[in-house]
Design a protein around this motif. Structure first.
Motif, PDB file in Angstrom:
ATOM      1  N   HIS A   1       0.828  -1.212   0.000  1.00 55.35           N
ATOM      2  CA  HIS A   1       0.000   0.000   0.000  1.00 55.35           C
ATOM      3  C   HIS A   1       0.865   1.265   0.000  1.00 55.35           C
ATOM      4  CE1 HIS A   1      -3.499  -2.539   0.756  1.00 55.35           C
ATOM      5  NE2 HIS A   1      -2.834  -3.099   1.745  1.00 55.35           N
TER       6      HIS A   1
ATOM      7  N   SER B   1       1.172   3.536  -2.327  1.00 59.28           N
ATOM      8  CA  SER B   1       0.476   4.699  -2.883  1.00 59.28           C
ATOM      9  C   SER B   1      -0.389   5.376  -1.827  1.00 59.28           C
ATOM     10  CB  SER B   1      -0.375   4.279  -4.080  1.00 59.28           C
ATOM     11  OG  SER B   1      -1.326   3.293  -3.705  1.00 59.28           O
ATOM     12  N   ASP B   2      -1.064   4.585  -0.987  1.00 62.72           N
ATOM     13  CA  ASP B   2      -1.879   5.171   0.086  1.00 62.72           C
ATOM     14  C   ASP B   2      -1.000   5.902   1.096  1.00 62.72           C
ATOM     15  OD1 ASP B   2      -4.089   4.044  -1.112  1.00 62.72           O
ATOM     16  OD2 ASP B   2      -4.025   2.239   0.125  1.00 62.72           O
TER      17      ASP B   2
ATOM     18  N   LEU C   1       1.955   7.337   0.501  1.00 63.74           N
ATOM     19  CA  LEU C   1       2.451   8.574  -0.104  1.00 63.74           C
ATOM     20  C   LEU C   1       1.360   9.629  -0.174  1.00 63.74           C
ATOM     21  CD1 LEU C   1       4.652   7.114  -2.998  1.00 63.74           C
ATOM     22  CD2 LEU C   1       5.407   8.007  -0.781  1.00 63.74           C
ATOM     23  N   LEU C   2       0.124   9.210  -0.403  1.00 66.99           N
ATOM     24  CA  LEU C   2      -0.987  10.162  -0.418  1.00 66.99           C
ATOM     25  C   LEU C   2      -1.172  10.802   0.952  1.00 66.99           C
ATOM     26  CD1 LEU C   2      -3.436  11.454  -1.804  1.00 66.99           C
ATOM     27  CD2 LEU C   2      -4.765   9.421  -1.155  1.00 66.99           C
TER      28      LEU C   2
END
Length: 230
Positions: free
Chosen positions: A204, A206-207, A209-210
């Motif tokens: 996860h 990407s989550d 980094l968001l």
């Protein structure tokens, strides 16, 4: 920057991270009960990042309050001092000086953890994990807490009241905001899945980094709100 390096709080911060890196992170006890401290390539840098975020946030809160207190007690002749910069540029200089000095210590701290990880036997290591935690785990927290501290100090003129508000926010964030809504209100990201394994890699990402980009931009926004217009 020179004034920050001379401040006793900043020197206490350097001493604290140095002691924790050598005493708290190195697994001196080789028993099986401490396997979780070194099981993954990210075990040492991840625990180091969690400690650094909390300790650094606390130091910045009191350091910004100390700067505001000294500015308030400045001699009346300070108004006659001439500097080739507006109030906004002077305020931005304070932010950058805090950010640069602490980020230099943070970089040296994470590099030293990577070096320790390489020296210790039978422990997986990945220097890229240390750099990822530095730029995505530590830097957003540093920008956010610095921007928030400067914003609150500009909004609330009493430095001693700020020393009550900001530590209370830090305590509530660490104690109560880590779990609700999958940690979206936790500016340090304690429970985010960012552990690195040499077998599975990241999960996860990407989550994660968001979440970190949200607080990085929030810190910049707080700085812009706190910056004087003239």
């Amino acid at each position: 920057s020179k004034l920050i390096r001379r401040n006793w709080l900043f020197r206490l911060f350097i001493l604290g991270v140095a002691l924790y890196a050598t005493v708290g992170l190195i697994p001196w006890n080789s028993s099986l009960s401490s396997w979780w401290k070194v099981a993954l390539a990210s075990s040492i840098p991840l625990r180091g990042m969690y400690f650094l975020n909390i300790f650094q946030s606390l130091v910045i809160i009191f350091l910004t309050g100390d700067i505001a207190r000294k500015r308030k007690k400045a001699d009346s002749r300070e108004c006659l001092s001439i500097r080739p910069a507006s109030n906004g540029k002077h305020f931005l200089g304070e932010f950058l000086s805090l950010l640069i000095q602490f980020f230099i210590v943070d970089t040296l701290y994470m590099l030293s953890l990577a070096f320790l990880n390489l020296l210790l036997p039978d422990i997986p290591s990945n220097i890229f994990a240390n750099m990822l935690y530095l730029f995505t785990g530590i830097l957003p927290t540093l920008v956010f807490i610095t921007g928030l501290s400067l914003f609150v100090n500009r909004l609330v003129k009493n430095p001693f009241v700020n020393w009550l508000i900001l530590p209370a926010f830090l305590y509530i964030s660490c104690r109560y905001l880590t779990v609700p809504y999958w940690g979206i209100f936790d500016f340090q990201g304690h429970l985010l899945p960012i552990a690195y394994s040499n077998i599975a890699g990241y999960t996860h990402l990407s989550d994660y980094l968001l979440h970190r980009s949200i607080y990085f931009l929030a810190g910049i926004s707080l700085l812009l709100f706190a910056t004087p217009l003239s």
